[in-house]
Design a protein around this motif. Structure first.
Motif, short mmCIF file in Angstrom:
data_model
loop_
_atom_site.label_atom_id
_atom_site.label_comp_id
_atom_site.label_asym_id
_atom_site.label_seq_id
_atom_site.Cartn_x
_atom_site.Cartn_y
_atom_site.Cartn_z
N ILE A 133 34.89 38.75 51.49
CA ILE A 133 35.01 39.25 50.24
C ILE A 133 36.18 38.68 49.63
O ILE A 133 36.36 38.55 48.02
CB ILE A 133 35.14 40.91 50.40
N GLY A 134 37.30 38.39 50.19
CA GLY A 134 38.49 37.82 49.65
C GLY A 134 38.63 36.64 48.74
O GLY A 134 39.05 37.03 47.48
N LEU A 135 37.59 35.91 48.90
CA LEU A 135 37.55 34.64 47.67
C LEU A 135 36.49 35.15 46.77
O LEU A 135 36.92 34.41 45.76
CB LEU A 135 36.92 33.52 48.54
N SER A 136 35.78 36.03 46.79
CA SER A 136 35.18 36.66 45.77
C SER A 136 35.91 37.32 44.87
O SER A 136 35.84 37.37 43.69
CB SER A 136 33.85 37.67 46.19
N ILE A 137 36.77 37.95 45.40
CA ILE A 137 37.96 38.84 44.80
C ILE A 137 38.75 37.81 43.89
O ILE A 137 38.83 37.87 42.72
CB ILE A 137 38.77 39.54 45.70
N HIS A 170 31.24 24.52 49.84
CA HIS A 170 32.23 24.86 48.77
C HIS A 170 32.14 25.82 48.02
O HIS A 170 32.67 26.67 47.04
CB HIS A 170 32.66 23.55 48.27
N ASP A 171 30.63 25.89 47.41
CA ASP A 171 30.10 26.91 46.33
C ASP A 171 30.02 28.20 47.14
O ASP A 171 30.36 29.30 46.49
CB ASP A 171 29.03 26.28 45.59
N ARG A 172 29.34 28.20 48.19
CA ARG A 172 28.74 29.45 48.77
C ARG A 172 30.09 30.29 49.22
O ARG A 172 29.99 31.71 48.96
CB ARG A 172 28.24 29.18 50.37
N ILE A 173 31.17 29.84 49.47
CA ILE A 173 32.35 30.56 49.91
C ILE A 173 32.96 31.53 48.95
O ILE A 173 33.76 32.79 49.14
CB ILE A 173 33.57 29.76 50.55
N PHE A 174 32.57 31.34 47.69
CA PHE A 174 33.23 32.43 46.66
C PHE A 174 32.06 33.26 46.30
O PHE A 174 32.48 34.43 45.33
CB PHE A 174 33.20 31.61 45.08
N LYS A 175 31.09 33.59 47.01
CA LYS A 175 29.96 34.56 46.76
C LYS A 175 30.28 35.57 47.76
O LYS A 175 30.73 35.58 48.86
CB LYS A 175 28.68 33.94 46.83
#
Length: 404
Positions: free
Chosen positions: A370-374, A351-356
């Motif tokens: 990159i999508g969730l990082s954006i 859950h935390d990793r996917i935003f990187k």
């Protein structure tokens, strides 16, 4: 004189003696009461004097030991009294030399200082007066002053007193912070421009390779075997992935940058635009649970935000009837949005990793990570938070907040 007259006189004399004796007794009793009262008054006065001296000593202690500078001046600006903190700040000892506050005024702040003094005389006080002052050694200090008038028994102003706080260090830190902010802003703008240039320069050779592959296929139509055609298709697919990755990196670099554009954004219009832009397979339905609000910000960034979340939900749908549900709850100071799907779900440990950036859990060519990082950068830009709830095989709900 007859015997009877003598008796009368004797009785009168006895009455007079008795009356005098009674009067003396009353006088003696009253004197005793006055003496006792006088002694009690002496004791009370002594106690009051002790109390007065104690309070005076306490006030003197407060005056001398207050952390901030404290100054008393007459209405012409002559300093009558100041504590040790004020002597240390200004560098003057008023027991040895006269001091008028005009000697402390920084030249460029003169007009502001006199305006504030006029406010003090007119309103009886002023608060948070912030300006520079000169010390005796001509050193510049930033101070913040709160002052009020002192009145006599007839309510006539006779003096003024003020608490002066030295904020020089804080002011210097603010100036350093502002310089750093400007430097970062300049650096970010340069990096953004550089990203555009690099993006263009990287895409050009990719397009050239893609064109060459197309020409090879056209020039050798019917001559190439199946393996060669498959290899050429792999090259084209790789070129497409690389171009998509470059575009996404450029999008990520600009996602969290501040923008001067701040307008009313009707998110219902944003959803209408996304229905046109997004490819939604027939087996997936997009549901807007309730009317979305109008928010302040950059329309493009809000479109990027919802587009990436909805694209993810569509991309990872594995049900015969896929559902993407957009909802909102209004809170006192922010809106809480949610984008829910019934797709493959995400394990808790990710859950935390996917935003990187580049941390995609799906290794398909469609996912660059990159999508969730954006999404995270845009939510951060608008001082919100983002989190998710998910269950493997049942779906995922992304929640995020946007300040009103």
């Amino acid at each position: 004189m007859s015997q009877e007259q003598i008796h009368i006189l004797q009785r009168a004399l006895n009455r007079e003696k008795a009356a005098r004796k009674a009067a003396e007794k009353i006088l003696e009793d009253k004197s005793r009461e006055l003496y006792v009262l006088s002694e009690e008054l002496k004791i009370s006065n002594a106690k009051l004097e002790d109390s007065f001296n104690e309070k005076s000593s306490q006030l003197a202690g407060v005056f001398e030991n207050i952390i901030d500078a404290y100054v008393v001046m007459d209405l012409r600006g002559n300093v009558l009294k100041m504590n040790d903190a004020a002597s240390d700040l200004f560098g003057y000892n008023i027991e040895e030399e006269a001091l008028n506050v005009t000697c402390l005024i920084y030249p460029e702040d003169t007009a502001y200082a006199f305006d504030s003094f006029s406010q003090l005389v007119e309103n009886g006080r002023f608060s948070n007066y912030t300006a520079r002052i000169f010390t005796k050694k001509k050193e510049v200090r930033w101070v913040q002053i709160n002052a009020n008038l002192i009145f006599d028994k007839s309510n006539k102003p006779i003096a003024a007193q003020g608490i002066i706080r030295n904020i020089t260090e804080l002011k210097n830190l603010e100036e350093q912070k502002e310089k750093i902010r400007h430097a970062l802003e300049k650096s970010n703008n340069e990096l953004y421009e550089y990203a555009h240039i690099v993006s263009h320069d990287l895409k050009s050779p990719l397009r050239s390779i893609d064109a060459l592959v197309s020409w090879i296929k056209m020039d050798n139509e019917g001559k190439l075997d199946a393996d060669t055609l498959q290899n050429l298709q792999l090259i084209e697919g790789t070129l497409e992935t690389m171009e998509s990755l470059i575009s996404n990196i450029l999008e990520y670099s600009s996602a969290g940058s501040e923008t001067n554009e701040s307008k009313d954004v009707d998110l219902n219009v944003t959803m209408d635009d996304l229905n046109t832009l997004l490819f939604v397979p027939e087996h997936i339905s997009i549901n807007i649970v309730k009317k979305l609000p109008i928010v302040k910000g950059d329309p493009t960034k809000f479109q990027q935000l919802f587009q990436n979340l909805m694209s993810n939900a569509i991309k990872f749908s594995n049900k015969e009837k896929g559902i993407v549900e957009i909802d909102v709850e209004e809170k006192p100071s922010f809106y809480q949005f949610s984008v829910k799907d019934n797709g493959i779900g995400i394990e808790k440990k990710f859950h935390d990793r996917i935003f990187k950036i580049f941390q995609s859990l799906n290794k398909s060519k469609e996912s660059t990570g990159i999508g969730l990082s954006i999404v995270k950068k845009i939510v951060d830009l608008y001082e919100g938070t983002i989190w998710l709830e998910s269950e493997l095989g049942k779906g995922t709900t992304f929640f995020f907040t946007i300040k009103k």
